[in-house]
Write an enzyme that holds these catalytic residues in place. Structure first.
Site, PDB file in Angstrom:
ATOM      1  N   VAL A   1      17.577  26.634 -19.871  1.00 50.15           N
ATOM      2  CA  VAL A   1      17.864  25.284 -19.382  1.00 50.15           C
ATOM      3  C   VAL A   1      18.671  24.516 -20.423  1.00 50.15           C
ATOM      4  CG1 VAL A   1      16.832  23.048 -18.799  1.00 50.15           C
ATOM      5  CG2 VAL A   1      15.895  25.144 -17.806  1.00 50.15           C
TER       6      VAL A   1
ATOM      7  N   ASP B   1       4.358  23.975 -30.106  1.00 48.16           N
ATOM      8  CA  ASP B   1       5.238  24.781 -29.255  1.00 48.16           C
ATOM      9  C   ASP B   1       5.801  23.879 -28.163  1.00 48.16           C
ATOM     10  OD1 ASP B   1       6.556  26.649 -27.785  1.00 48.16           O
ATOM     11  OD2 ASP B   1       4.910  28.094 -27.696  1.00 48.16           O
TER      12      ASP B   1
ATOM     13  N   SER C   1       9.317  23.117 -25.873  1.00 43.70           N
ATOM     14  CA  SER C   1      10.576  23.705 -25.425  1.00 43.70           C
ATOM     15  C   SER C   1      11.779  22.882 -25.875  1.00 43.70           C
ATOM     16  CB  SER C   1      10.580  23.809 -23.898  1.00 43.70           C
ATOM     17  OG  SER C   1      11.856  24.182 -23.429  1.00 43.70           O
ATOM     18  N   ALA C   2      12.832  23.602 -26.246  1.00 46.13           N
ATOM     19  CA  ALA C   2      14.096  22.937 -26.586  1.00 46.13           C
ATOM     20  C   ALA C   2      14.707  22.235 -25.373  1.00 46.13           C
ATOM     21  CB  ALA C   2      15.086  23.958 -27.142  1.00 46.13           C
ATOM     22  N   ASP C   3      14.234  22.578 -24.173  1.00 45.94           N
ATOM     23  CA  ASP C   3      14.726  21.887 -22.967  1.00 45.94           C
ATOM     24  C   ASP C   3      14.515  20.388 -23.079  1.00 45.94           C
ATOM     25  OD1 ASP C   3      14.998  24.501 -22.141  1.00 45.94           O
ATOM     26  OD2 ASP C   3      13.531  24.375 -20.512  1.00 45.94           O
TER      27      ASP C   3
ATOM     28  N   LYS D   1       7.064  23.883 -15.456  1.00 40.17           N
ATOM     29  CA  LYS D   1       6.290  25.087 -15.155  1.00 40.17           C
ATOM     30  C   LYS D   1       4.802  24.806 -15.351  1.00 40.17           C
ATOM     31  CE  LYS D   1      10.038  28.222 -16.419  1.00 40.17           C
ATOM     32  NZ  LYS D   1      11.015  27.346 -17.060  1.00 40.17           N
TER      33      LYS D   1
ATOM     34  N   GLU E   1      21.563  28.552 -14.373  1.00 36.01           N
ATOM     35  CA  GLU E   1      21.241  29.263 -15.610  1.00 36.01           C
ATOM     36  C   GLU E   1      21.167  30.767 -15.353  1.00 36.01           C
ATOM     37  OE1 GLU E   1      17.253  29.988 -16.856  1.00 36.01           O
ATOM     38  OE2 GLU E   1      16.516  28.247 -15.749  1.00 36.01           O
TER      39      GLU E   1
ATOM     40  N   LYS F   1      17.795  35.828 -24.905  1.00 36.65           N
ATOM     41  CA  LYS F   1      17.438  34.533 -24.329  1.00 36.65           C
ATOM     42  C   LYS F   1      18.054  33.464 -25.226  1.00 36.65           C
ATOM     43  CE  LYS F   1      13.430  31.905 -22.709  1.00 36.65           C
ATOM     44  NZ  LYS F   1      11.943  31.844 -22.680  1.00 36.65           N
TER      45      LYS F   1
END
Length: 348
Positions: free
Chosen positions: A149, A181, A183-185, A202, A67, A129
């Site tokens: 990602v 919230d 993540s789209a990951d 993380k 990435e 981003k």
């Protein structure tokens, strides 16, 4: 988390997943070449391969995707570019071709030369981003797009790259049951068949909820040589790895079944613990995370700006210890990821 909030969170989550399940991406205009790599007919004129990557495709050699957000948003210049080059060289040392992915001047770049890496590194946070929702806008407006990602998985899958190395995946943020919230990951892992080699989620995230989300999505989550899912800066998160595999051969066997034989359309998370001698002080990192989250709430920092803010602030509060660990874990992931890519390629 209160029972009421938990119920609300998982109720909304169930609805999200239900929508996703009905909307798997299919590249109907893609053609699989004899070398196993994919050409998307609609995007062919907008995809630019580096000479190194093109040579690997033409000679049927394995490729590992990388990435670019980690370069633009994850580290300061010039450390970001230096680290990117070192990571690529680690992959090359295993006989594998690295393909750092980004968007420049209205084109998808699969593999960057050192000049392009430097442009991205200098651009830093001025680069967009770029996650799934941003790809079309960044291309149409000819912006500088650093892939996350999620978007790296999408673009790697479009061109037939099955293994992707990164630092850590995104996930459900702390207090995600109230902020939603997420993540789209995680969404991408549910519907894009790419192996993501990482140091776990993380540690700024709610790792428990992240693992629950991945379980709901049917995503295999592997701990490599560990029974405890890694937590990015540190080796242990306090949560068990859903799957523990102790050799690259066993991981490759699972990936071969997942992608090549069963053709299941979900990604796979491969969690690699940071080497013990390089991990950060877990207690110090946890204190820093708590402080960074408090400050982000006070400053009303949300959405895609939150993760870069938290990582930067944690690095400051740990006097650079977390950044040192970040660099070390990415290099370690690259080494293991290259070994996985080589053996998986040999299975084709």
């Amino acid at each position: 988390m209160s029972p009421q909030n938990s119920l609300l969170f998982f109720s909304v989550l169930f609805n999200i997943i239900s929508v996703i399940c009905c909307n798997h991406i299919h590249y109907s205009n893609s053609v699989i070449a004899n070398d196993g790599y994919v050409e998307n007919a609609n995007l062919k004129e907008f995809i630019r391969y580096s000479d190194e990557v093109l040579n690997a495709i033409e000679n049927n050699k394995p490729i590992v995707a990388l990435e670019s957000t980690i370069i633009s948003h994850g580290m300061p210049y010039p450390q970001n570019v230096e680290t990117a080059i070192e990571v690529e060289n680690i992959i090359r040392s295993e006989g594998i071709t690295p393909a750092t992915i980004c968007i420049l001047n209205g084109e998808i770049l699969i593999g960057l030369n050192e000049e392009q890496l430097d442009i991205l590194g200098r651009e830093g946070k001025k680069a967009k981003k770029t996650s799934r929702r941003d790809i079309a806008k960044v291309l149409s407006q000819k912006e500088v797009g650093a892939t996350t990602v999620a978007s790296t998985m999408i673009l790697a899958n479009m061109v037939g790259i099955q293994v992707f190395v990164t630092g850590g995946i995104g996930g459900v943020h702390k207090d995600g049951e109230t902020t939603m919230d997420i993540s789209a990951d995680l969404m991408e892992l549910h519907k894009t068949p790419v192996a993501v080699v990482c140091a776990g989620a993380k540690s700024i995230l709610d790792i428990g909820l992240t693992l629950e989300f991945l379980e709901t999505c049917g995503v295999p989550v592997i701990g490599y040589e560990t029974e405890e899912f890694p937590a990015f800066f540190t080796r242990s998160s306090g949560y068990p790895s859903p799957i523990t595999l102790n050799s690259v051969e066993d991981i490759v066997s699972l990936l071969d079944w997942q992608f090549n034989k069963l053709e299941l359309q979900t990604g796979v998370v491969i969690g690699i613990p940071i080497p013990v001698e390089l991990e950060a002080d877990g207690q110090k990192v946890e204190i820093a995370i708590t402080q960074a989250i408090k400050e982000s709430n006070e400053q009303n920092i949300v959405g895609k700006e939150l993760t870069p803010f938290l990582l930067k602030r944690v690095n400051e509060l740990t006097n650079g210890e977390s950044l040192t660990s970040n660099i070390a874990l990415v290099k370690n992931n690259a080494l293991v990821g290259a070994k996985i890519a080589k053996q998986l390629h040999d299975k084709k």
